[in-house]
Design a protein around this motif. Sequence first.
Motif, PDB file in Angstrom:
ATOM      1  N   ASP A  41     -69.074  83.804   6.253  1.00  0.00           N
ATOM      2  CA  ASP A  41     -68.590  84.081   7.406  1.00  0.00           C
ATOM      3  C   ASP A  41     -69.509  84.290   8.310  1.00  0.00           C
ATOM      4  O   ASP A  41     -70.719  83.921   8.365  1.00  0.00           O
ATOM      5  CB  ASP A  41     -67.326  85.164   7.259  1.00  0.00           C
ATOM      6  N   ARG A  42     -69.127  84.759   9.724  1.00  0.00           N
ATOM      7  CA  ARG A  42     -69.767  84.722  10.887  1.00  0.00           C
ATOM      8  C   ARG A  42     -71.020  85.889  10.661  1.00  0.00           C
ATOM      9  O   ARG A  42     -72.160  85.576  11.410  1.00  0.00           O
ATOM     10  CB  ARG A  42     -68.958  85.289  12.112  1.00  0.00           C
ATOM     11  N   CYS A  43     -71.017  86.867   9.498  1.00  0.00           N
ATOM     12  CA  CYS A  43     -72.137  87.586   9.565  1.00  0.00           C
ATOM     13  C   CYS A  43     -72.713  87.932   8.164  1.00  0.00           C
ATOM     14  O   CYS A  43     -73.357  88.571   7.717  1.00  0.00           O
ATOM     15  CB  CYS A  43     -71.661  89.193  10.114  1.00  0.00           C
ATOM     16  N   ALA A  58     -67.163  89.283  -0.716  1.00  0.00           N
ATOM     17  CA  ALA A  58     -67.591  89.405   0.456  1.00  0.00           C
ATOM     18  C   ALA A  58     -66.682  88.511   1.469  1.00  0.00           C
ATOM     19  O   ALA A  58     -66.416  88.956   2.504  1.00  0.00           O
ATOM     20  CB  ALA A  58     -69.144  89.026   0.415  1.00  0.00           C
ATOM     21  N   ALA A  59     -66.325  87.332   0.946  1.00  0.00           N
ATOM     22  CA  ALA A  59     -65.313  86.803   1.914  1.00  0.00           C
ATOM     23  C   ALA A  59     -64.058  87.620   2.267  1.00  0.00           C
ATOM     24  O   ALA A  59     -63.461  87.170   3.390  1.00  0.00           O
ATOM     25  CB  ALA A  59     -65.044  85.570   1.364  1.00  0.00           C
ATOM     26  N   ALA A  60     -63.650  88.319   1.363  1.00  0.00           N
ATOM     27  CA  ALA A  60     -62.262  88.937   1.426  1.00  0.00           C
ATOM     28  C   ALA A  60     -62.720  90.338   2.419  1.00  0.00           C
ATOM     29  O   ALA A  60     -61.770  91.294   2.471  1.00  0.00           O
ATOM     30  CB  ALA A  60     -61.663  89.435   0.337  1.00  0.00           C
ATOM     31  N   ASP A  61     -63.760  90.537   2.754  1.00  0.00           N
ATOM     32  CA  ASP A  61     -64.070  91.701   3.241  1.00  0.00           C
ATOM     33  C   ASP A  61     -63.944  92.851   2.726  1.00  0.00           C
ATOM     34  O   ASP A  61     -63.398  93.910   2.926  1.00  0.00           O
ATOM     35  CB  ASP A  61     -63.418  91.940   4.517  1.00  0.00           C
ATOM     36  N   ALA A  62     -64.344  92.805   1.253  1.00  0.00           N
ATOM     37  CA  ALA A  62     -64.462  93.951   0.180  1.00  0.00           C
ATOM     38  C   ALA A  62     -65.434  94.079  -0.937  1.00  0.00           C
ATOM     39  O   ALA A  62     -66.331  93.430  -0.394  1.00  0.00           O
ATOM     40  CB  ALA A  62     -63.003  93.508  -0.715  1.00  0.00           C
ATOM     41  N   LEU A  83     -59.210  90.085 -10.301  1.00  0.00           N
ATOM     42  CA  LEU A  83     -60.535  90.503  -9.715  1.00  0.00           C
ATOM     43  C   LEU A  83     -60.240  91.889  -9.071  1.00  0.00           C
ATOM     44  O   LEU A  83     -59.352  92.148  -8.195  1.00  0.00           O
ATOM     45  CB  LEU A  83     -60.870  89.338  -8.429  1.00  0.00           C
ATOM     46  N   HIS A  84     -61.208  92.800  -9.557  1.00  0.00           N
ATOM     47  CA  HIS A  84     -60.951  94.267  -8.949  1.00  0.00           C
ATOM     48  C   HIS A  84     -61.620  94.478  -7.740  1.00  0.00           C
ATOM     49  O   HIS A  84     -63.124  94.242  -7.730  1.00  0.00           O
ATOM     50  CB  HIS A  84     -61.315  95.236  -9.978  1.00  0.00           C
ATOM     51  N   LEU A  85     -61.306  94.839  -6.578  1.00  0.00           N
ATOM     52  CA  LEU A  85     -61.741  94.875  -5.163  1.00  0.00           C
ATOM     53  C   LEU A  85     -61.548  96.277  -4.548  1.00  0.00           C
ATOM     54  O   LEU A  85     -60.441  96.750  -4.972  1.00  0.00           O
ATOM     55  CB  LEU A  85     -61.308  93.727  -4.142  1.00  0.00           C
ATOM     56  N   ARG A  86     -62.356  96.585  -3.683  1.00  0.00           N
ATOM     57  CA  ARG A  86     -62.288  98.105  -2.976  1.00  0.00           C
ATOM     58  C   ARG A  86     -62.478  97.674  -1.514  1.00  0.00           C
ATOM     59  O   ARG A  86     -63.510  96.837  -1.141  1.00  0.00           O
ATOM     60  CB  ARG A  86     -63.287  98.910  -3.722  1.00  0.00           C
ATOM     61  N   ARG A  87     -61.841  98.300  -0.799  1.00  0.00           N
ATOM     62  CA  ARG A  87     -61.934  98.081   0.680  1.00  0.00           C
ATOM     63  C   ARG A  87     -61.984  99.607   1.260  1.00  0.00           C
ATOM     64  O   ARG A  87     -61.181 100.431   0.958  1.00  0.00           O
ATOM     65  CB  ARG A  87     -60.754  97.500   1.314  1.00  0.00           C
ATOM     66  N   ARG A  93     -60.601  94.804  10.249  1.00  0.00           N
ATOM     67  CA  ARG A  93     -60.000  93.427   9.668  1.00  0.00           C
ATOM     68  C   ARG A  93     -59.517  93.884   8.342  1.00  0.00           C
ATOM     69  O   ARG A  93     -60.064  94.351   7.736  1.00  0.00           O
ATOM     70  CB  ARG A  93     -60.976  92.384   9.844  1.00  0.00           C
ATOM     71  N   ARG A  94     -58.556  93.166   7.986  1.00  0.00           N
ATOM     72  CA  ARG A  94     -58.001  93.204   6.830  1.00  0.00           C
ATOM     73  C   ARG A  94     -57.414  91.611   6.272  1.00  0.00           C
ATOM     74  O   ARG A  94     -56.448  91.219   6.577  1.00  0.00           O
ATOM     75  CB  ARG A  94     -56.673  93.998   6.619  1.00  0.00           C
ATOM     76  N   ARG A  95     -58.554  91.177   5.676  1.00  0.00           N
ATOM     77  CA  ARG A  95     -58.206  89.688   5.157  1.00  0.00           C
ATOM     78  C   ARG A  95     -57.313  89.590   4.104  1.00  0.00           C
ATOM     79  O   ARG A  95     -57.240  90.715   3.356  1.00  0.00           O
ATOM     80  CB  ARG A  95     -59.336  89.030   4.949  1.00  0.00           C
TER      81      ARG A  95
END
Length: 276
Positions: A41-43, A58-62, A83-87, A93-95
Amino acid sequence: MRIYHSLGAGGVATRRELLADGMSRYAITRAERDGELVRIDRCRYALPGAIPQVVTAAAADATLTCVSALDVHGIWTVPDAQLHLRRGGYSARRRELPAGAILCSSPAGGTRRPLDDVVSALLAAIRHHPEEHAVMAMDCILYRRLLTRAELAAQLAPVGLKGQALLSRADARTESALESLARQRLRAAGFRPRPQFKLAGVGRFDFLLGDRLLIEADGREFHGTAESFESDRRRDRAAAALGYAVVRLTWRQVMSSWPAVVADLRAATRRRRPAA
């Protein structure tokens, strides 16, 4: 190709981390142009061979966590298609979550990196998964000597007494995920399995039940070749000559047919019990 020290967490890093690693903005642009870095993404950037699950996180901001992160680190887990993710609270942002992903939390909070470390992932697994799964992961950590028992005990502080109780059930002698599950379930069923039993002149077996019943947990990673198949049968024959019986348990039997397995083992141990 340049060595990107900041891309250690699954092969993903932010632009800020790459700059802190000594890269200039021009060098980042050139690396992307030359295919040495892939823009997420941009960063965020990834190496071309980055771990796909970490890139997805990473693409899911997680952050990849729980059993998904344990699996990436090579720690034994029960297969899980999700897929187990944490935010964390760091992102405004919440993608949208990718298909098949669920959100987990860690008692330790965790970092902003796209991949949780082993301990953070373990703490999340303790919170969200059955106890035997967490003990299996601890077995693996101890067996591979990633941490000593004392070090692991200290890291389990965020989950308090529950973590210590689970650790008391872990066994560093365990050599596979299937062996871990079998041991735990045998004990829960009231058996007293003796792990890594050495039969003189024959070899080592996963467990001994009672006086004469040997148990082997036959995971494919250790018993799937023609050579291992022949060796296993040779050992079974030698054990039988000494008056022992060998029972071989598969993953499917332990996971899906356990009540029937327990009934058979109880019958077998009763028959082989010496007369008073």
